[in-house]
Design a protein around this motif. Sequence first.
Motif, short mmCIF file in Angstrom:
data_model
loop_
_atom_site.label_atom_id
_atom_site.label_comp_id
_atom_site.label_asym_id
_atom_site.label_seq_id
_atom_site.Cartn_x
_atom_site.Cartn_y
_atom_site.Cartn_z
N ALA A 68 29.51 55.65 36.09
CA ALA A 68 30.80 56.25 35.72
C ALA A 68 31.93 55.35 36.20
O ALA A 68 31.79 54.60 37.18
N PHE A 69 33.06 55.44 35.48
CA PHE A 69 34.25 54.66 35.83
C PHE A 69 35.48 55.52 35.63
O PHE A 69 35.64 56.17 34.59
N ALA A 70 36.36 55.55 36.63
CA ALA A 70 37.59 56.32 36.54
C ALA A 70 38.78 55.39 36.72
O ALA A 70 38.84 54.64 37.70
N ALA A 71 39.70 55.41 35.75
CA ALA A 71 40.91 54.59 35.84
C ALA A 71 42.08 55.50 36.19
O ALA A 71 42.54 56.28 35.36
N VAL A 72 42.51 55.46 37.45
CA VAL A 72 43.55 56.38 37.92
C VAL A 72 44.68 55.63 38.62
O VAL A 72 45.27 56.11 39.58
N SER A 73 45.01 54.43 38.12
CA SER A 73 46.15 53.70 38.67
C SER A 73 47.43 54.34 38.15
O SER A 73 47.41 55.30 37.38
#
Length: 223
Positions: A68-73
């Motif tokens: 899984a990958f989360a982009a939360v920038s």
Amino acid sequence: MHIVIMGCGRVGSALAQALEQQGHTVAVIDRDPTSFRRLGSSFGGRRVTGIGFDQDTLREAGIEEAGAFAAVSSGDNSNIIAARVAREMFGVENVAARIYDPRRAEVYQRLGIPTVATVRWTADQMLRRLLPSGAEPLWRDPTGGVQLAEVHTSSSWVGHKISRLQEETGVRVAFVTRLGEAILPSSQTVLQEGDLVHVMMRTDEVHKVEAAFAKGPEEEGGH
């Protein structure tokens, strides 16, 4: 599962800590190395300084074995680029991007990237409660043909069964929010004052459904 998170702000650091507590291995990417202080001394995952959509940075974070990958920038564009790289270049199955501007969310959804909108979404939902009108889309299928939406419901529907609402408007009621809690209604469920009605409907029928919800039930004997 190994999970890579891009962005070590409040959301990213909280997500990393929660996932690690659940037994996952976690790597956090951020271009500012001082941001890793938010993770605390007990965090056992990787801290990777770099740009989250750079392939070498992603490899250093273990993207090739990630589930899984989360982009939360803090940047919408960076988040969506990184999410697409993770999905398309590295084949990560579970990918999500945080979006500040919910108007972009539908575009990203069509790219197959689930999005979570933040501050603007919260403000929109608050306005929705204060100034209810029409239909507020919550989800669309990738083709855009079907949507889940909260539809403003005339008070004249109060006291009538969900089954009647469905028959007269041609929608499927997915769930009702009542006193802050979501309930799955049966055909016998009766609408109460303050209920928020969430329906599945065809996108090309939104205006027709809005009109039927605003008009109230058809006149019949005894009403």
